[in-house]
Write an enzyme that holds these catalytic residues in place. Structure first.
Site, PDB file in Angstrom:
ATOM      1  N   VAL A 605       0.841  -1.201   0.000  1.00  0.00           N
ATOM      2  CA  VAL A 605       0.000   0.000   0.000  1.00  0.00           C
ATOM      3  C   VAL A 605       0.874   1.247   0.000  1.00  0.00           C
ATOM      4  O   VAL A 605       0.665   2.170  -0.772  1.00  0.00           O
ATOM      5  CB  VAL A 605      -0.992  -0.022   1.187  1.00  0.00           C
ATOM      6  CG1 VAL A 605      -0.287  -0.086   2.528  1.00  0.00           C
ATOM      7  CG2 VAL A 605      -1.898   1.205   1.137  1.00  0.00           C
ATOM      8  N   ASP A 606       1.877   1.275   0.887  1.00  0.00           N
ATOM      9  CA  ASP A 606       2.834   2.388   0.955  1.00  0.00           C
ATOM     10  C   ASP A 606       4.165   1.800   1.396  1.00  0.00           C
ATOM     11  O   ASP A 606       4.395   1.612   2.597  1.00  0.00           O
ATOM     12  CB  ASP A 606       2.354   3.434   1.956  1.00  0.00           C
ATOM     13  CG  ASP A 606       3.340   4.602   2.097  1.00  0.00           C
ATOM     14  OD1 ASP A 606       4.308   4.669   1.326  1.00  0.00           O
ATOM     15  OD2 ASP A 606       3.135   5.431   3.009  1.00  0.00           O
ATOM     16  N   PRO A 607       5.009   1.424   0.452  1.00  0.00           N
ATOM     17  CA  PRO A 607       4.941   1.749  -0.981  1.00  0.00           C
ATOM     18  C   PRO A 607       4.105   0.742  -1.768  1.00  0.00           C
ATOM     19  O   PRO A 607       4.071  -0.433  -1.444  1.00  0.00           O
ATOM     20  CB  PRO A 607       6.406   1.653  -1.410  1.00  0.00           C
ATOM     21  CG  PRO A 607       6.953   0.559  -0.541  1.00  0.00           C
ATOM     22  CD  PRO A 607       6.275   0.706   0.788  1.00  0.00           C
ATOM     23  N   ASP A 610       0.199   3.743  -3.336  1.00  0.00           N
ATOM     24  CA  ASP A 610       0.485   5.175  -3.437  1.00  0.00           C
ATOM     25  C   ASP A 610       1.181   5.496  -4.754  1.00  0.00           C
ATOM     26  O   ASP A 610       0.841   6.473  -5.443  1.00  0.00           O
ATOM     27  CB  ASP A 610       1.337   5.628  -2.244  1.00  0.00           C
ATOM     28  CG  ASP A 610       2.635   4.838  -2.092  1.00  0.00           C
ATOM     29  OD1 ASP A 610       2.739   3.747  -2.659  1.00  0.00           O
ATOM     30  OD2 ASP A 610       3.551   5.334  -1.392  1.00  0.00           O
TER      31      ASP A 610
END
Length: 928
Positions: A605-607, A610
């Site tokens: 998700v992050d990274p 995003d």
């Protein structure tokens, strides 16, 4: 003509010698559409006139009827056993093969094609001399007998017909609607007239302007390409060179169509020298790459492919290439309105006349048929054969296109074959091959004779063995499916296993050190095998597992990824990880690329998400002629508001170490063209800002490490502001400041925290940190800590509420940071029924060509499901599983260290996440 006269004189000598030659033309029964014959009646007439007895098997399907053959002297009869030589077009059923005969037809055996190996065995067993048209070549290795021209003619007619259907499905009536499939016409002349009529309408400007200029790209310059171009030239046309295609696509006229003939040197190049050498390419095609999909295909409306595809040759269009080519492409110079929509992308159709599944056009996995000539491929590996209104490109890839123009194809083929008939009918299958008297063209095309492969084709035996081994391996692969190894069975593994095991072709092995975790996954999901593994103690077992799997997903701590990657490189096993591509991983890029494997990073998700949401926005803006002025992004994994009541306003769904370590890390970002640097050891906590974009959440944010590299990574060098930050609930920074001030977030080893040292309580350890005696009274200790915290009661309250003044024994992990992380992972973990959430915000400042400025806000908010997955697990696990399956399905083919920054990767992942219920919301505001 000289060759024909010379060879026909041989027939005359046969006749005058008193020996009558007999040849038979067999009926074609390979397909209901097969109406061709190897010789037309006027060819047979010449043979009969020169004393050859010609037997013709009856067939009401043949385009030239039996009466026409009988009228020129042929004997129409079922029994053709009298003829020592039997000629046809396509393969002969095994049960009708007559022993001790010479057969001449396209056998499709020279590549050891598995489907026709029983036929080859039967001909060897029956002492049949097989002569294959495909191997009748001249001294330059060019085929002298072929239907190629009419494959091109028929293919071009078909694809023009198909384009009419496709454009109508997209909302555009065009002159192509008056062109039918090639078998609808008595001959190509009638088809040409229909095409010229369509061309006349085009020249009058009756093509919808919103379609734009149409460009037809022809690959190769052989008979197939020439035949297709003959039909193309019935339209008002202009030929252009490949380098002019971009200009034509933008500024060309809609009152004509454009043609471009692409030769090998236009798109092939040596990977090292960047040059094209024909001889080198033919000897070593693996040294070459193609830029066709990058430099030519984006400007083509229709591609007519007639080139032969050899193994190890570069493809024209790969599966990932298709994902880029079939994405929406705005053409702002074309008119548009609700009633006159623009095309979704330039590439409308592909006519793959080579009909080589999985070849030059990789995603063309199966040939189409005359009955069902078209399919719509949507770049997500879906094929639609009934309707043509959806996304994708129309494909026509019929493997027997000349059968649609049978009379002309027969005339053409027979005229090429006739000069070699004397050599063919002189063949005696019962005589040794070495004694065969024939021209090199014919003799070199003999595949079997005397029950053996001839010297030119002995390679088929070895090739069969190789293919047999490959087939067994593929069969084993199909039966044992694709094997995926997941290292780590922590918080995010379940969604990964869930996604992958939906495909019954995939089996998953989950290896971790906690038996209950791997057993639970194996009990919950099909095709899942648990393995108990202590990584630091089982190096050999890890190697054996990696060697035995097709792909590895590492859900281990990021510091372990490089060691796993090295093993994947050693055993040529693909790999996926959701973590940042660290410098240690980047150093392995060349080794991974040379090993021919994909190591996909940063697909969590992050990274991960995003990156993908940002790149989707950036690419769309650039497509429309805009540029990026600023990019500010914040993301945080948080407890849902109702579960956030604790001193840190935070809970942990995985190891807290990363969260705490980030507090003491430095940061760097770009603000209005100036670089802003924040020192480590808590500088981030002093740069915290309140975040008002979702006011109901009461959030704060601070920069996250170094944002500057993203200017280049995202290709947004035009941006004057680039900041990537972390989100927390308001109050987190103040609370974390207290932990930092007393030394609880130090990563340095502390003698009191050595795992082998004496026991110590949290109160005693806090006393040690503030340099007070261990037996100090708790109230006095609080006073000293209060002073250490700068006189802040809220900070003191955080330590107290976290139990750090209690007499609970410390589970020592070496350093304060690791010890506190271990403590908080239990103290601030999610209780049953509680849920987490992901909050992400991108603020993208844009500027358009007309000077207008716009601010786009992209929000991505996901809540965990207490009865299912946490938000963190789902948003890390699902994209990781999707990326892994894309590699398995060859949708991702880039080698080395790969990030999800290209459209062929991020678009499918985002689309598939939507189907899982994860979708961002976007809003926009014009600033001026």
């Amino acid at each position: 003509m000289l060759r024909a006269s010379k060879n026909l004189s041989k027939l005359q000598r046969f006749y005058t010698s008193g020996v009558q030659r007999v040849v038979a033309i067999r009926r074609e029964d390979n397909s209901v559409w097969e109406r061709r014959a190897p010789l037309a009646p006027h060819h047979v007439k010449l043979l009969v006139k020169n004393g050859v007895k010609v037997l013709v098997q009856p067939s009401n399907r043949r385009a030239y009827n039996m009466a026409e053959y009988a009228a020129v002297g042929a004997k129409v009869q079922e029994d053709i056993s009298e003829a020592p030589v039997i000629i046809g077009v396509k393969v002969v059923p095994i049960d009708v093969l007559q022993p001790n005969k010479t057969y001449v037809f396209f056998s499709h055996t020279i590549k050891a094609q598995e489907a026709n190996m029983p036929l080859l065995d039967a001909m060897l067993e029956k002492n049949i001399r097989l002569i294959d048209y495909e191997k009748m070549v001249d001294s330059q290795d060019k085929r002298v007998v072929a239907f190629g021209k009419y494959a091109g003619v028929s293919g071009m007619i078909n694809i023009l017909h198909g384009m009419g259907l496709r454009l109508l499905a997209l909302g555009h009536h065009t002159p192509f609607m008056h062109i039918g499939p090639s078998h609808n016409y008595r001959n190509s002349g009638m088809a040409s007239q229909a095409i010229r009529d369509a061309g006349y309408e085009i020249s009058l400007g009756r093509m919808p302007q919103s379609i734009g200029p149409l460009t037809f790209v022809f690959t190769g310059s052989g008979n197939v390409s020439q035949g297709a171009q003959e039909i193309f030239q019935d339209l008002p046309h202009e030929y252009v060179e490949p380098e002019h295609l971009p200009k034509v696509a933008k500024h060309g006229s809609t009152k004509k169509v454009y043609g471009c003939v692409v030769s090998r040197e236009d798109h092939l190049f040596n990977k090292e020298t960047k040059k094209f050498e024909a001889e080198e390419f033919e000897q070593h095609p693996e040294l070459y790459a193609s830029n066709f999909a990058l430099n030519i295909a984006p400007y083509a409306s229709c591609i007519i492919n007639g080139i032969y595809y050899a193994p190890n040759s570069p493809r024209l269009i790969s599966i990932p290439d298709a994902k880029n080519l079939l994405q929406p492409q705005l053409q702002p110079w074309l008119p548009t309105s609700p009633g006159c929509p623009q095309l979704p992308h330039r590439l409308l159709a592909i006519c793959d006349i080579s009909a080589d599944p999985g070849g030059s056009i990789e995603f063309m996995k199966e040939c189409t048929t005359i009955d069902s000539p078209f399919c719509l491929y949507d770049a997500d590996q879906n094929m639609e054969t009934e309707r043509f209104s959806g996304d994708g490109v129309l494909i026509c890839s019929i493997d027997n296109m000349p059968a649609q123009i049978p009379r002309e194809a027969t005339d053409f083929f027979g005229s090429l074959l006739l000069p070699y008939i004397p050599d063919l009918i002189n063949s005696n299958a019962n005589e040794p091959f070495t004694e065969m008297e024939a021209s090199p063209v014919v003799k070199n095309a003999v595949i079997t004779s005397g029950g053996s492969l001839t010297p030119n084709f002995e390679y088929i035996k070895k090739l069969r063995e190789q293919k047999s081994q490959q087939a067994k391996a593929q069969s084993v692969a199909r039966s044992s499916v694709q094997k995926v190894l997941i290292l780590g069975a922590g918080y995010v593994s379940a969604p990964v296993v869930d996604y992958l095991t939906r495909d019954t072709r995939i089996s998953v092995t989950v290896a971790a050190q906690i038996k209950e975790e791997v057993d639970k996954l194996a009990q919950t999901y099909p095709n899942t095998e648990p393995v108990l593994l202590e990584l630091h103690r089982s190096q050999n077992e890890v190697e054996d597992l990696i060697k035995d799997h097709d792909l590895v997903i590492s859900l281990l701590p990021y510091a372990l990824h490089p060691e796993i990657a090295k093993l994947c490189i050693k055993y040529r096993t693909n790999m996926v990880t959701a973590s940042y591509c660290s410098p240690a991983m980047q150093e392995l890029h060349s080794a991974a690329r040379d090993a021919g494997i994909t190591i996909m990073n940063e697909v969590g998700v992050d990274p991960g998400i995003d990156h993908m949401l940002a790149m989707e926005c950036f690419d769309e803006v650039k497509l429309h002629g805009g540029k990026i002025n600023s990019f500010v992004s914040y993301c945080g994994g948080l407890p849902a508001p109702e579960n956030s009541e604790n001193p840190l306003r935070y809970k942990f769904s995985w190891s807290p170490r990363g969260v705490l370590y980030n507090i003491i890390s430095p940061a760097k970002y770009l603000q209005n063209g100036k670089i802003v640097e924040i020192e480590g050891d808590g500088g981030l906590l002093k740069s915290t800002k309140k975040m008002n974009f979702l006011p109901g959440f009461h959030l704060e944010g601070f920069p996250n490490r170094d944002s500057l590299p993203y200017s280049k990574m995202y290709n947004i060098e035009s941006a004057h502001t680039i900041l990537r930050g972390t989100l927390r609930y308001s109050g987190f920074s103040e609370s974390a400041e207290g932990l930092l001030r007393v030394g609880l977030i130090s990563p340095d080893p502390h003698p009191k925290l050595h795992p082998g040292g004496p026991d110590i309580t949290w109160r005693e350890f806090i006393s040690e940190l503030v340099k007070q005696p261990n037996d100090i009274l708790t109230d006095s200790l609080r006073d000293h800590v209060f002073d250490e915290l700068g006189g802040s009661y809220p900070r003191l309250q955080v330590l107290e509420e976290l139990g750090l003044f209690d007499d609970e024994l410390v589970d020592k992990k070496g350093s304060p940071l690791d010890t506190l992380s271990n403590y908080l992972s239990k103290r601030l973990s999610y209780a049953p029924g509680e849920r987490d959430m992901i909050v992400m915000r991108h603020d993208v400042g844009l500027q358009w060509a007309d000077g207008k400025e716009e601010m786009r806000n992209i929000d991505f908010v996901v809540y965990g499901n207490p009865k299912g997955y946490t938000a963190m697990a789902a948003t890390v696990g699902y994209p990781t599983g999707i990326a892994a399956k894309m590699i398995i399905d060859a949708e991702i083919q880039a080698k080395g260290m790969v990030l999800p920054f290209s459209a062929d990767i991020y678009r499918p992942i985002l689309q598939r996440l939507k189907s899982e219920g994860f979708e961002a919301r976007e809003k926009s505001e014009i600033l001026k």
